[in-house]
Design an enzyme around this catalytic site. Structure first.
Site, PDB file in Angstrom:
ATOM      1  CG  HIS A  61      -0.220   0.052   2.558  1.00 22.92           C
ATOM      2  ND1 HIS A  61       0.731  -0.862   2.975  1.00 22.92           N
ATOM      3  CD2 HIS A  61      -0.318   0.932   3.565  1.00 22.92           C
ATOM      4  CE1 HIS A  61       1.151  -0.548   4.182  1.00 22.92           C
ATOM      5  NE2 HIS A  61       0.557   0.553   4.555  1.00 22.92           N
ATOM      6  CG  ASP A  65       5.093   2.641   6.992  1.00 26.90           C
ATOM      7  OD1 ASP A  65       4.202   3.030   6.185  1.00 26.90           O
ATOM      8  OD2 ASP A  65       4.835   1.853   7.929  1.00 26.90           O
ATOM      9  CG  HIS A  66       4.478  -0.310   3.800  1.00 30.09           C
ATOM     10  ND1 HIS A  66       4.620  -1.645   4.086  1.00 30.09           N
ATOM     11  CD2 HIS A  66       4.047   0.270   4.961  1.00 30.09           C
ATOM     12  CE1 HIS A  66       4.251  -1.877   5.348  1.00 30.09           C
ATOM     13  NE2 HIS A  66       3.903  -0.728   5.895  1.00 30.09           N
ATOM     14  CG  ASP A 206       0.759  -1.876   7.085  1.00 27.19           C
ATOM     15  OD1 ASP A 206       1.820  -2.526   6.872  1.00 27.19           O
ATOM     16  OD2 ASP A 206       0.745  -0.761   7.639  1.00 27.19           O
ATOM     17  CG  HIS A 265       4.439  -3.374  10.003  1.00 25.45           C
ATOM     18  ND1 HIS A 265       3.722  -2.528  10.835  1.00 25.45           N
ATOM     19  CD2 HIS A 265       4.574  -2.719   8.845  1.00 25.45           C
ATOM     20  CE1 HIS A 265       3.397  -1.440  10.186  1.00 25.45           C
ATOM     21  NE2 HIS A 265       3.910  -1.515   8.971  1.00 25.45           N
TER      22      HIS A 265
END
Lengths: 303, 303
Positions: A61, A65-66, A206, A265
């Protein structure tokens, strides 16, 4: 053999000794990278993973942070003299986000092909990888990924001889190809036994826990799942920010019948993650804490 | 007192033990950050520098190694509960680049004010900082920055008494303010001696050597300048890619009459940088190799 390397275990922001969560898979000289946060390219250098073989980048997504490491990664891949196209798979809006981030990486020596996901489940086959993108439940549009290396049935020399199949055709048939030769059509099932168990890795961060994730992770050799929070009282935060606790991830691992679970994560506030593992293993015994550069070589089961 | 911290010394790409080049300045509780490459926010955490006080971000140019850390930094500043506006200064096109990078950092609890540089030289005064942006010569539009803390003249109690200046006005006058009181106008020069020497730091990367840089760096207490290449034969590369060698930087330091030179922004291929320092010091004695988190507290000269 599938090389797996969990490049980082941080969530939200990179920390001095915890890179953001991202995964590298390598099979037959072709790499898949799942997510690319700020610092992922450094984590790759530390883990000794090359940039040139990255053929596929799967984005879960568009939270920074990704994906905020994308411009830097693309430029470093260019510096590594990659020229082959790079396929990027990600949620709807991917092209817009990649284009925006390439404002600071406009010139690359390779082409980028964006594949935008629209369905709950989408399947792709590339470079021997069978990729399943499955929609999960986060604050924004978000997907998890299962990656499988299929394994064809065992090749039977007896049956090949019985059917007088010319030797030159054995190799393509073993690779699952149908071959026409001197007016005859030869198909793989003429010489192969039933498909054998392959190698399956499922990656999901997430999200709230979902049946859809359990189904996608079914029978995985390795299930890498977020555990943003370990403190039980933080279930409230998990629900609020659409994340999971360690225990919710472990429950899904159990129900999906996976072989091994790696948690990743983690919230920046989570310090002594190890302390919580006994409770996690009460739910699912083969659970481990992710660590930066935690790696494994997954092999086909012995025949 | 001005706190200076060189957050990184890498050029082109972040390396496992060398963050990208960026500079943090702190004076009177207000921070200036110059450049923000991938990983700069981690370098700040390692150096123990807070995010909330960053009032001003100066961007030298839009190559990814100098700005790709912006989305992550903005989000981390938001997580640090900053609410005051952030001023970003940078070359023409800044608004477009910031907007594009904010595709992955759309929601922030503070406002961003972009100031685009159009001239060869532009001057700003903010939070006690006197900032001079000066155009340099790189492959793309690029600026260096001089930051000065001015120091007013010494306050003379005798002259204040001689001129029967009410004590309540001494403080504002000392701060350089003109005050009107009971029909009389009081100006700072009535009580202050000549301006004393302040503190000056000049920061310049990604350029060929220029007279314009020498003028901007004139009399700096600290001149932080790139030295992409140390090997003398790499002058060819320096010219090709619009960078500098150690020796060109040292020559500019000498001609600008700076107190101290820190070299930074090293090529990833530069390994044993120390070996070249004797030759650098033949040109400019007070030259040092930049190191990640190299810091100094610059004080006003003793009266």
């Amino acid at each position: 053999m599938l090389d797996v390397c969990l490049l980082g275990t941080a969530g939200m922001m990179p920390l001095p000794n915890r890179w953001l969560t991202a995964l590298s898979l390598k099979y037959n000289g072709s790499n898949i990278l799942i997510d690319c946060g700020e610092g992922t390219q450094i984590a790759m250098k530390e883990a000794g993973i090359n940039f040139k073989p990255i053929d596929i980048l799967c984005i879960t997504h568009f939270h920074a942070d990704h994906i905020s490491g994308l411009p830097g990664l693309l430029l470093t891949m260019g510096n590594a003299e990659r020229t082959e196209p790079l396929t990027i798979i990600g949620p709807k809006g991917l092209t817009r986000v990649v284009t925006a981030l390439r404002t600071i990486a406009p010139e690359l020596p390779f082409e980028i092909k964006c594949i935008e996901l629209n369905e709950q489940d989408e399947y792709f086959e590339m470079n021997g990888y069978h990729i399943h993108a499955f929609r999960v439940k986060h604050a924004v549009l978000c997907y998890g990924y299962s990656v499988e290396i299929k394994r064809s049935g065992r090749f039977s020399v007896e049956r090949a001889n019985e059917k007088e199949i010319p030797m030159r055709l054995w190799n393509p048939l073993q690779k699952g190809n149908t071959v026409e030769f001197e007016g005859r059509v030869y198909t793989p099932d003429m010489v192969l036994g039933p498909a054998r168990k392959g190698i399956k890795v499922t990656y999901c961060t997430d999200s709230r826990p979902l049946e859809h994730i359990v189904e996608a992770a079914e029978g995985s050799d390795l299930f890498i799942c977020e555990g943003m929070y370990a403190e039980k009282e933080k279930i409230v935060k998990a629900k609020q920010y659409k994340h999971m606790t360690f225990y919710e991830a472990a429950d899904m691992a159990k129900r999906a019948g996976v072989k091994e679970l790696w948690l990743t994560h983690f919230s920046p506030s989570l310090v002594r993650a190890d302390d919580y593992m006994p409770q996690v293993r009460d739910i699912f015994a083969n659970a481990y804490l992710g660590k930066d550069a935690k790696s494994v070589e997954l092999m086909f089961d012995e025949d």
